[in-house]
Scaffold this active site. Structure first.
Site, mmCIF file in Angstrom:
data_model
loop_
_atom_site.group_PDB
_atom_site.id
_atom_site.type_symbol
_atom_site.label_atom_id
_atom_site.label_comp_id
_atom_site.label_asym_id
_atom_site.label_seq_id
_atom_site.Cartn_x
_atom_site.Cartn_y
_atom_site.Cartn_z
ATOM 1 C CD GLU A 261 55.880 107.239 98.559
ATOM 2 O OE1 GLU A 261 56.626 107.866 98.505
ATOM 3 O OE2 GLU A 261 55.128 106.751 99.471
ATOM 4 N N GLY B 69 51.367 105.860 99.732
ATOM 5 C CA GLY B 69 52.265 104.892 99.542
ATOM 6 C C GLY B 69 51.797 103.762 98.892
ATOM 7 C CB ALA C 56 50.909 104.880 104.505
ATOM 8 C CD GLU D 47 51.869 110.474 99.963
ATOM 9 O OE1 GLU D 47 52.067 109.444 100.079
ATOM 10 O OE2 GLU D 47 51.708 111.384 99.061
#
Length: 690
Positions: free
Chosen positions: A105, A102, A63, A125
């Site tokens: 994901e 991310g 992200a 993370e």
């Protein structure tokens, strides 16, 4: 569709390409057109399958961290994945480089994942004080099983493509031409009959009968967390994937994520993430770095051997020089044994060991360093010895070679002045064991050339170190502040705090060990020699050293280490020694609490950090934090001493320093002007402490 997301067609397969250099982060300007592309392709009858791929050197590597803690601009990643899961035609993530956070994901939202043979996949993370916030803790267990997911998410360590294939995380691994083979894979999947199950509906690996084993492993991981909240939350979220329906587990993951991202620990860890990257920026981009092809190391002892291993681990051939054949052979044998231990633990293959050992060349002749581009001196910590070494290096080193000293305290300007090339001299303060510890204090002397400094900073990253440039003063940043931290330790002992009590306060704070256990581990004789060189004393520690009690290596120090044990046990002789010395000085015993121990040890350290900033020894407060977290074990979840000072409250620290200064008259409690200024402005040198 935009500058960041485009769509191409290959027959019936639509290829969605994300192009957001350097790492294809999922910023809002990527998410918005990506969502539009997926919604459009979902409903196009001519599209039989969809491939999501990335331009550049990597798949989505995470992200956009700069968006954390700010209002979320829609669509967010969760919304994009939700749309992916409504697509009835095959969706394939084509992964090269890294699929992290991310990025992974996003890939988990696809029906299938294919990877280049060199790809790495993970959910890191936790290293930012967070858990995966886009469904990673709920979807990953459905592919690889809860136990594998637990280990991946709590460690944050990526796995390679082969391991991902074996675990069920990816469906195919290709060696070369990933884009074309991903399209063929998607076409093949489109030609198969039957409905496609999104990852969210795959529950075969979620067996409640596995909960006892899961809970045992989660409890073991929790013990290693040392007060960090994120690893515990990660484990809980993966457990929810087993015990709760998908939507409930997803909602619980989001709740935990929001709590973490708003908390001090994640703020601290995100601060360190950016601080490390800022510290590594040394010199202008257009400065031409010097070429480093071969490294020389003078000294094959503990530090010299570790430094040599650090360079060999980075792929550099190393010439190790000692004054005698016996010392050289002893050092090279120790290096070989260290690598053998890594092989026995499974962290290094035998082939890799042989490759690294093959990079070493031993010598007892300074002339054999003539072909080295960098020579690191790692000899005894005495100025006369080091100046003699540099004088001899000056005579043999090729023009333009960088000469570095691995000093912990000494004046690098004086060392540089012993050569005819002070512009080529720099300090490289490695931390022991040098082949393991991440921090490298790069000491900028008055005449160090900018290109030499930039070269060493870049080199540090190449060998896996975290570089921080510091100026010249006794102890530089780390050891100078360490002296301030330890200045009251013996006084606390004399006033009746025990070594184990003080050490327990430190470990409760989050340090890996307390100051007395650390002293025993490092060797009390090191500090003793340094104190004698500076005309200083430490009543208790000096008395122990005079008796030959140097810590672990002698079996006795502030603690006992019986029968070769590395576990410290209380030392009754030290307790008696403390009582006797206190009586000699007329110091009456009294109760000392944890609050006082923190105030008298950590607050002076913050104060010294402010002085270091005032003097320009460190360029940024965040550089000090990087030094202390990576070199001295300051708790990651507190962000380093200068960041923690902001959380603790500078006004509070100033008030307590003033109290102890009035009570003791000691200079370490005299408040630095910059500390007062920072309290008034809420920042260090005009930059936010948070």
């Amino acid at each position: 569709m935009s500058n960041f997301v485009s769509v191409t067609r290959d027959g019936g397969v639509a290829v969605v390409i994300i192009d957001n250099p350097p790492v294809n982060a999922l910023s809002f300007h990527v998410r918005e057109p990506l969502m539009q592309a997926l919604v459009s392709l979902r409903d196009e009858p001519d599209v039989a399958a969809i491939v999501i791929a990335c331009a550049g050197r990597t798949f989505v590597a995470g992200a956009d961290i700069t968006e954390f803690g700010k209002p979320v601009q829609q669509p967010d990643l969760r919304a994009i994945i939700a749309v992916l899961e409504t697509i009835a035609k095959p969706t394939v993530a084509a992964i090269h480089g890294t699929a992290l956070g991310g990025g992974l994901e996003l890939a988990l939202g696809c029906h299938f994942r294919v990877a280049d043979a060199g790809a790495r996949l993970g959910l890191p993370e936790v290293k930012l004080g967070l858990l995966p916030g886009g469904g990673g803790t709920v979807r990953l267990p459905r592919l690889v099983g809860p136990l594998k997911a637990l280990r991946m998410i709590v460690s944050g360590t990526p796995i390679d493509a082969a391991e991902a294939l074996a675990a069920g995380l990816v469906d195919a691994v290709f060696d070369g031409d990933l884009a074309a083979r991903a399209v063929r894979f998607a076409s093949k999947m489109a030609g198969q009959d039957g409905p496609l199950a999104p990852v969210r509906d795959r529950n075969s690996r979620l067996d409640p009968a596995d909960l006892p084993d899961f809970d045992r492993q989660a409890a073991e991981l929790a013990k290693k967390a040392r007060g960090l909240e994120a690893p515990i939350a990660c484990a809980q979220s993966v457990r929810n994937a087993i015990t709760l329906p998908f939507e409930a587990a997803l909602a619980a993951e989001r709740e935990l994520f929001v709590k973490l991202v708003e908390g001090d620990q994640s703020r601290a860890q995100r601060h360190l993430f950016f601080a490390e990257r800022e510290a590594a920026k040394v010199g202008a981009k257009d400065i031409v770095r010097r070429k480093i092809a071969r490294v020389g190391v003078v000294g094959a002892g503990t530090m010299g051997g570790g430094i040599a291993m650090a360079f060999a681990n980075g792929g550099f051939p190393v010439t190790v020089m000692e004054t005698s054949r016996e010392a050289l052979e002893r050092g090279l044998t120790t290096i070989d044994k260290n690598y053998a231990v890594s092989v026995s633990r499974g962290s290094l293959s035998e082939d890799a060991k042989q490759q690294r050992v093959g990079l070493f060349k031993g010598s007892t002749n300074y002339a054999d360093l003539a072909d080295c581009d960098l020579i690191v001196e790692a000899v005894f910590e005495e100025m006369a010895v080091k100046k003699e070494v540099f004088s001899r290096l000056d005579a043999v080193a090729r023009p333009g070679a960088i000469l570095a000293t691995n000093t912990s305290y000494l004046d690098v300007n004086e060392i540089a002045a012993s050569t005819s090339r002070p512009q080529d001299v720099v300090g490289m303060h490695f931390f022991s064991p040098a082949n393991v510890m991440k921090l490298l204090e790069i000491v900028r002397a008055e005449k160090t050339a900018p290109d030499a400094l930039a070269t060493i900073a870049e080199l540090a990253r190449r060998i896996g170190k975290v570089p921080v440039v510091v100026g010249v003063c006794h102890g530089f940043v780390g050891n100078r502040m360490l002296s301030a931290r330890g200045a009251e330790s013996e006084t606390l002992l004399l006033e009746s705090a025990t070594p184990q009590q003080i050490d327990r306060v430190f470990t409760d704070f989050g340090w890996p060990m307390g100051p007395f256990q650390m002293g025993d581990l490092a060797g009390l004789d090191i500090g003793w020699r340094n104190r004698k060189a500076r005309g200083q004393t430490a009543v208790i520690a000096d008395a122990l050293c005079e008796q030959g009690h140097f810590g672990q290596k002698t079996g006795r120090g502030f603690y006992l280490y019986e029968n070769g044990s590395r576990s410290p046990a209380p030392n009754p002789e030290v307790e008696a020694l403390i009582r006797d010395k206190a009586a000699d000085q007329g110091i009456a015993p009294r109760a000392i609490g944890a609050k006082e121990i923190i105030e008298r040890t950590l607050y002076p350290m913050i104060n010294e950090g402010a002085k270091i900033l005032e003097e320009g020894i460190a360029a940024r407060a965040s550089d000090i934090d990087v030094v202390w977290v990576n070199g001295y074990g300051f708790p990651v979840g507190k962000g380093g001493p200068m960041f923690w000072a902001g959380l603790e409250g500078l006004d509070k620290i100033i008030g307590r320093l003033g109290h102890w200064h009035q009570r003791t008259g000691k200079d370490i409690f005299r408040v630095a002007p910059l500390l007062r200024q920072a309290a008034e402005t809420g920042s260090w040198e005009g930059k936010s402490m948070a």
